[in-house]
Design a protein around this motif. Structure first.
Motif, PDB file in Angstrom:
ATOM      1  N   SER A  22       0.829  -1.206   0.000  1.00  0.00           N
ATOM      2  CA  SER A  22       0.000   0.000   0.000  1.00  0.00           C
ATOM      3  C   SER A  22       0.864   1.255   0.000  1.00  0.00           C
ATOM      4  O   SER A  22       0.500   2.256  -0.619  1.00  0.00           O
ATOM      5  CB  SER A  22      -0.989  -0.007   1.162  1.00  0.00           C
ATOM      6  OG  SER A  22      -0.327  -0.018   2.395  1.00  0.00           O
TER       7      SER A  22
ATOM      8  N   SER B  42     -12.472   6.616  -0.256  1.00  0.00           N
ATOM      9  CA  SER B  42     -13.062   5.787  -1.311  1.00  0.00           C
ATOM     10  C   SER B  42     -14.293   6.422  -1.951  1.00  0.00           C
ATOM     11  O   SER B  42     -14.623   6.116  -3.085  1.00  0.00           O
ATOM     12  CB  SER B  42     -13.402   4.403  -0.766  1.00  0.00           C
ATOM     13  OG  SER B  42     -14.320   4.524   0.300  1.00  0.00           O
TER      14      SER B  42
ATOM     15  N   VAL C 182      -5.533  -2.015  -7.604  1.00  0.00           N
ATOM     16  CA  VAL C 182      -5.818  -1.079  -6.515  1.00  0.00           C
ATOM     17  C   VAL C 182      -5.756   0.340  -7.068  1.00  0.00           C
ATOM     18  O   VAL C 182      -4.808   0.697  -7.756  1.00  0.00           O
ATOM     19  CB  VAL C 182      -4.799  -1.241  -5.365  1.00  0.00           C
ATOM     20  CG1 VAL C 182      -5.043  -0.221  -4.285  1.00  0.00           C
ATOM     21  CG2 VAL C 182      -4.851  -2.647  -4.815  1.00  0.00           C
TER      22      VAL C 182
ATOM     23  N   PRO D  60      -5.196   1.927  -0.355  1.00  0.00           N
ATOM     24  CA  PRO D  60      -5.406   0.720   0.440  1.00  0.00           C
ATOM     25  C   PRO D  60      -4.425  -0.344  -0.034  1.00  0.00           C
ATOM     26  O   PRO D  60      -3.781  -0.190  -1.077  1.00  0.00           O
ATOM     27  CB  PRO D  60      -6.841   0.328   0.085  1.00  0.00           C
ATOM     28  CG  PRO D  60      -6.998   0.787  -1.325  1.00  0.00           C
ATOM     29  CD  PRO D  60      -6.166   2.049  -1.431  1.00  0.00           C
TER      30      PRO D  60
ATOM     31  N   GLY E  87      -7.211  -4.737   1.125  1.00  0.00           N
ATOM     32  CA  GLY E  87      -8.009  -3.736   1.805  1.00  0.00           C
ATOM     33  C   GLY E  87      -7.818  -3.724   3.318  1.00  0.00           C
ATOM     34  O   GLY E  87      -8.476  -2.982   4.026  1.00  0.00           O
TER      35      GLY E  87
ATOM     36  N   ARG F 191      -3.931   0.568   4.990  1.00  0.00           N
ATOM     37  CA  ARG F 191      -4.042   1.827   4.255  1.00  0.00           C
ATOM     38  C   ARG F 191      -2.816   2.663   4.555  1.00  0.00           C
ATOM     39  O   ARG F 191      -2.299   2.631   5.666  1.00  0.00           O
ATOM     40  CB  ARG F 191      -5.293   2.594   4.692  1.00  0.00           C
ATOM     41  CG  ARG F 191      -6.584   1.943   4.260  1.00  0.00           C
ATOM     42  CD  ARG F 191      -7.768   2.465   5.054  1.00  0.00           C
ATOM     43  NE  ARG F 191      -8.951   1.663   4.831  1.00  0.00           N
ATOM     44  CZ  ARG F 191      -9.202   0.497   5.417  1.00  0.00           C
ATOM     45  NH1 ARG F 191      -8.338   0.003   6.262  1.00  0.00           N
ATOM     46  NH2 ARG F 191     -10.293  -0.177   5.158  1.00  0.00           N
TER      47      ARG F 191
END
Length: 174
Positions: free
Chosen positions: A51, A97, A111, A156, A160, A163
């Motif tokens: 990430s 998001s 991603v 992320p 997920g 982050r």
């Protein structure tokens, strides 16, 4: 062996074997739990690093986008471009998001990272920029129109579960 010896055994060998088997089973279970915990820690570390790398790619996308902007009037508080007087969102509390105040960067491994850019003002006037000092940009270098920008990128991880939010400052001439 005679029949009287078989009847006189009390099963000590069986009990000792069962106790030894119990101890070995407990050691094996304990070892497996430690291995599973280490596997989770490694997976979490890998996810965090992924990430971070993806957020850094969004940061580079934002820098490329900044190089393509020719007028400062586009920093009007919309489309992820905030001016000096605009209140930029708090990167730690906003919902990245679904926010309409961010720009979706180039997806990496499925991603989609996001970023926003805030115009901070003249890069050669550090009294206006309390958070940063952009070195190398002065009236003597011919950079009288150098402008400073704050870039905040978010990503992320692939699953997920993690982050990353990173912040960078960028200066360029107009």
């Amino acid at each position: 062996m005679c029949a009287s010896n078989i009847r006189s055994q009390s099963g000590a060998a069986l009990i000792l074997s069962l106790l030894l088997l119990l101890v070995l089973t407990l050691l094996a279970v304990s070892s497996m739990q430690g291995t599973i915990m280490q596997e989770r820690m490694v997976s979490g570390e890998r996810e965090g690093m992924q990430s971070l790398e993806i957020a850094e790619s969004a940061l580079r996308d934002a820098e490329v986008a900044l190089e393509g902007i020719n007028i400062l009037s586009v920093f009007d508080g919309s489309n992820g471009l905030f001016g000096q007087d605009d209140a930029a969102p708090d990167p730690l509390t906003m919902d990245w998001s679904t926010s309409g105040n961010v720009v979706a960067a180039t997806p990496v491994d499925g991603v989609t990272p996001r970023y926003f850019i805030q115009h901070m003002g003249d890069a050669n006037q550090p009294e206006k920029l309390t958070d940063i000092v952009v070195e190398g940009y002065t009236h003597e270098t011919g950079a009288a129109n150098a402008q400073a920008f704050r870039i905040v990128a978010w990503s992320p991880g692939a699953t997920g579960e993690s982050r990353r939010v990173i912040e960078s400052y960028y200066a360029r001439q107009f």
